[in-house]
Design a protein around this motif. Structure first.
Motif, mmCIF file in Angstrom:
data_model
loop_
_atom_site.group_PDB
_atom_site.id
_atom_site.type_symbol
_atom_site.label_atom_id
_atom_site.label_comp_id
_atom_site.label_asym_id
_atom_site.label_seq_id
_atom_site.Cartn_x
_atom_site.Cartn_y
_atom_site.Cartn_z
ATOM 1 N N PRO A 1 53.391 31.465 37.466
ATOM 2 C CA PRO A 1 53.280 33.194 37.193
ATOM 3 C C PRO A 1 52.199 33.285 36.177
ATOM 4 C CG PRO A 1 55.345 32.003 35.884
ATOM 5 C CD PRO A 1 54.674 31.171 36.846
ATOM 6 N N LEU A 2 51.694 32.553 35.364
ATOM 7 C CA LEU A 2 50.475 32.797 34.604
ATOM 8 C C LEU A 2 49.229 32.839 35.433
ATOM 9 C CD1 LEU A 2 51.246 30.192 31.786
ATOM 10 C CD2 LEU A 2 51.733 32.659 31.770
ATOM 11 N N VAL A 3 49.353 31.960 36.558
ATOM 12 C CA VAL A 3 48.147 32.205 37.411
ATOM 13 C C VAL A 3 48.013 33.317 38.328
ATOM 14 C CG1 VAL A 3 46.964 31.105 39.488
ATOM 15 C CG2 VAL A 3 47.666 29.602 37.690
ATOM 16 N N ILE A 4 49.496 33.843 38.692
ATOM 17 C CA ILE A 4 49.499 35.033 39.419
ATOM 18 C C ILE A 4 49.075 36.290 38.477
ATOM 19 C CG2 ILE A 4 50.968 36.473 40.535
ATOM 20 C CD1 ILE A 4 52.472 34.086 41.643
ATOM 21 N N GLY A 5 49.385 36.236 37.113
ATOM 22 C CA GLY A 5 49.082 37.304 36.196
ATOM 23 C C GLY A 5 47.608 37.228 36.006
ATOM 24 N N ALA A 6 47.258 36.080 35.820
ATOM 25 C CA ALA A 6 45.675 36.032 35.627
ATOM 26 C C ALA A 6 45.177 36.981 36.868
ATOM 27 C CB ALA A 6 45.134 34.794 35.268
ATOM 28 N N LEU A 7 45.241 36.455 37.911
ATOM 29 C CA LEU A 7 44.740 37.016 39.200
ATOM 30 C C LEU A 7 44.997 38.684 39.069
ATOM 31 C CD1 LEU A 7 45.584 34.349 41.875
ATOM 32 C CD2 LEU A 7 43.299 34.810 40.918
ATOM 33 N N LEU A 8 46.029 38.935 38.885
ATOM 34 C CA LEU A 8 46.321 40.444 38.985
ATOM 35 C C LEU A 8 45.615 41.098 38.078
ATOM 36 C CD1 LEU A 8 50.072 40.692 39.262
ATOM 37 C CD2 LEU A 8 48.530 41.646 40.934
ATOM 38 N N VAL A 9 45.428 40.465 36.509
ATOM 39 C CA VAL A 9 44.565 41.174 35.639
ATOM 40 C C VAL A 9 43.265 41.170 35.773
ATOM 41 C CG1 VAL A 9 43.924 40.721 33.184
ATOM 42 C CG2 VAL A 9 46.223 40.698 33.755
ATOM 43 N N ASP A 10 42.566 40.121 36.553
ATOM 44 C CA ASP A 10 41.149 40.113 36.980
ATOM 45 C C ASP A 10 41.070 41.287 38.085
ATOM 46 O OD1 ASP A 10 38.508 38.969 37.197
ATOM 47 O OD2 ASP A 10 39.063 38.664 38.933
ATOM 48 N N THR A 11 42.033 41.389 38.972
ATOM 49 C CA THR A 11 42.010 42.356 39.926
ATOM 50 C C THR A 11 42.011 43.815 39.538
ATOM 51 O OG1 THR A 11 42.847 40.944 41.478
ATOM 52 C CG2 THR A 11 42.996 43.302 42.342
ATOM 53 N N ARG B 1 46.454 46.346 33.032
ATOM 54 C CA ARG B 1 46.176 45.098 32.675
ATOM 55 C C ARG B 1 47.038 44.219 31.553
ATOM 56 N NH1 ARG B 1 40.800 47.026 33.014
ATOM 57 N NH2 ARG B 1 40.591 47.288 30.791
ATOM 58 N N ILE B 2 47.460 45.259 30.572
ATOM 59 C CA ILE B 2 48.356 44.555 29.575
ATOM 60 C C ILE B 2 49.850 44.608 30.033
ATOM 61 C CG2 ILE B 2 49.418 45.162 27.184
ATOM 62 C CD1 ILE B 2 46.941 46.658 26.389
ATOM 63 N N VAL B 3 50.257 45.327 30.810
ATOM 64 C CA VAL B 3 51.708 45.467 31.574
ATOM 65 C C VAL B 3 51.901 44.190 32.296
ATOM 66 C CG1 VAL B 3 53.001 46.653 32.976
ATOM 67 C CG2 VAL B 3 52.150 47.938 31.235
ATOM 68 N N PHE B 4 50.841 43.830 33.044
ATOM 69 C CA PHE B 4 51.065 42.563 34.220
ATOM 70 C C PHE B 4 50.579 41.638 33.380
ATOM 71 C CE2 PHE B 4 50.605 46.373 37.138
ATOM 72 C CZ PHE B 4 51.558 45.809 38.195
ATOM 73 N N GLY B 5 49.795 41.772 32.418
ATOM 74 C CA GLY B 5 49.582 40.273 31.742
ATOM 75 C C GLY B 5 50.897 40.002 31.032
#
Length: 475
Positions: A39-49, A61-65
């Protein structure tokens, strides 16, 4: 050489094998860490996207992180805390054949000590079995069961609050938390205040009540039909609403949801009454099998009539395509206030009918022997289903998969008791629909993906798993 044993000798125990090696323990730790990192990797990818260059905003970014961190923390508490503390093995230790136990007693250590690693040791599962290790039995008392269910409801309410905040904060127009907070507390008419109050809050509240309605209706439908693959489409409710929506567009030129809402509700009501009437012909009672067969027949007929009308007129087709995809976008507060009384009445009737539905689950003959009027109980259930599904479909169109997926998730948590299953299904339905709506707002920015499409992408794999796993489809 043959070993000669004499009377009185101690029994020869099987060799439990060597102790847990450092390499084996390191492998188990690495596996648990890899699972925790997902989940941390998925969250990091979402935040970067969701960077500014891609149209994202600070709130996104804050919500999905935060969601990724919360998911990782929840998994860690479950895997390395409760699971390892009660059964002796996290997922990584289970895959490598290791067990965590108390140093002094050799028993499970419980959740807190498993997390703190206090006075514990790691041995192989063979050594643990040879020493008589047994997992902690679950608390099967009534008080323990009630406590777990109440904690589950509290957890769902917390998740729902987070999803509601995400629904208000995330959209096509990126906002900061300061702007969202200003809109919620001050509301002086600025651009962001108007977006939050006129668009996002009504849309989020409508999504919440529709999700709750569809989740509860799905649980009732599966309970009354005794069909684990049943949803609103099985009783022809969606087809009835669609048919009258098409007629209202074709005959009266209606173009907005607030105009054809009442036609959709009337079509859902007529379809439900027709199905119930056909199912009662002959034997005088509507059995689960007759309801399913009558619902399928009525649904196929109404779908054919709908397709006929749609093919006659291009304008009707355009209006119908807007409604049939299933969406909470473009619905103002007027739509919410029109359907809210019916949804409220449906929820009240559904909650009141849960004890009777529990008795019906024992079989109609047993229910009659216990003094239950099966016809009245089933009629009350059909009324609740019609109010909930009819109003939800009228407001947002036929949204699939919530009524199918949510009851199975709730049943896996609560068991077959509908007094708990129905509230769980309602909360899970609201969370799932709002989450799908939030995802639909960001995946194709600056456009939107309708919630019905997002739920279909989520629900199709679940439906396949549901069919393949017999344990899930048993009621």
């Amino acid at each position: 050489m043959t070993t000669i044993r004499h009377p009185g000798d101690s029994p020869v125990l099987p060799d439990p094998g060597p102790p847990a090696s450092p390499a084996r323990r390191l492998t188990a730790t690495a596996l648990d860490a890899a699972l925790l990192a997902v989940p941390l990797v998925i969250g990091a990818l979402l935040v970067d996207t969701l960077g500014d260059a891609n149209g994202g905003g600070q709130t996104d970014r804050i919500v999905f992180g935060f969601a990724a961190v919360a998911a990782a923390a929840g998994f860690w508490l479950w895997n390395n805390g409760r699971r390892e503390g009660h059964t002796g093995s996290s997922l990584g230790k289970q895959w490598t054949g290791l067990v965590t136990r108390d140093v002094a007693t050799g028993a499970p250590v419980g959740t807190r000590r498993a997390l703190l690693r206090r006075d514990t040791e790691v041995v192989t599962d063979k050594i643990a079995a040879a020493d008589g290790f047994a997992p902690l039995p679950p608390d099967s008392s009534v008080a323990g069961l009630r406590r777990r269910r109440l904690l589950g409801l509290a957890a769902l309410i917390v998740v729902l609050g987070f999803v509601l905040l995400a629904g208000i904060s995330i959209g096509a127009r990126p906002m900061t938390f300061a702007e969202v907070l200003h809109a919620l507390t001050v509301n002086d008419g600025s651009e962001t205040d108007l977006i939050v109050h006129s668009l996002r809050i009504p849309r989020t509240v409508l999504g919440l009540v529709v999700g709750i309605a569809l989740g509860i209706a799905g649980a009732l439908i599966q309970g009354h039909t005794r069909n684990p693959l049943a949803d609103a489409g099985l009783l022809g409710i969606n087809a009835g609403a669609a048919f009258l929506v098409v007629l209202s567009i074709y005959l009266f030129g209606m173009t907005t949801p607030s105009q054809y809402l009442w036609f959709a509700f009337a079509g859902a009501l007529l379809a439900a009454v027709t199905v119930f009437g056909f199912a009662s012909i002959g034997g005088g009672k509507a059995s689960p099998l007759s309801l399913a067969l009558a619902g399928a027949a009525v649904a196929f007929f109404l779908q054919a009539m709908t397709n006929t009308v749609v093919l006659l007129d291009q304008t009707t087709l355009d209006g119908f395509r807007f409604w049939v995809v299933g969406s909470v976008a473009g619905r103002g507060p007027d739509v919410l206030w029109q359907v809210l009384p019916f949804l409220t009445a449906g929820v009240v009737i559904a909650l009141a009918s849960t004890p009777g539905l529990n008795v019906l689950g024992l079989g109609e003959d047993v229910a009659r022997s216990l003094g239950t009027n099966v016809a009245v109980s089933r009629t009350v259930g059909i009324v609740a289903i019609t109010l909930l599904t009819g109003a939800a479909t009228a407001a947002c169109g036929p949204i699939a998969f919530i009524g199918l997926i949510v009851p199975h998730i709730a049943r896996a948590i609560t068991g077959p008791d509908y007094r708990w299953l129905v509230p769980y299904a309602g909360l899970l339905g609201g969370i799932l629909l709002l989450l799908a709506d939030v995802i639909g707002r960001i995946v194709v920015r600056p456009g939107e993906l309708q919630v019905g499409i997002v739920l279909a992408l989520i629900g199709a794999p679940f439906f396949i798993a549901l069919v393949r796993r017999r344990k899930l489809v048993s009621l």
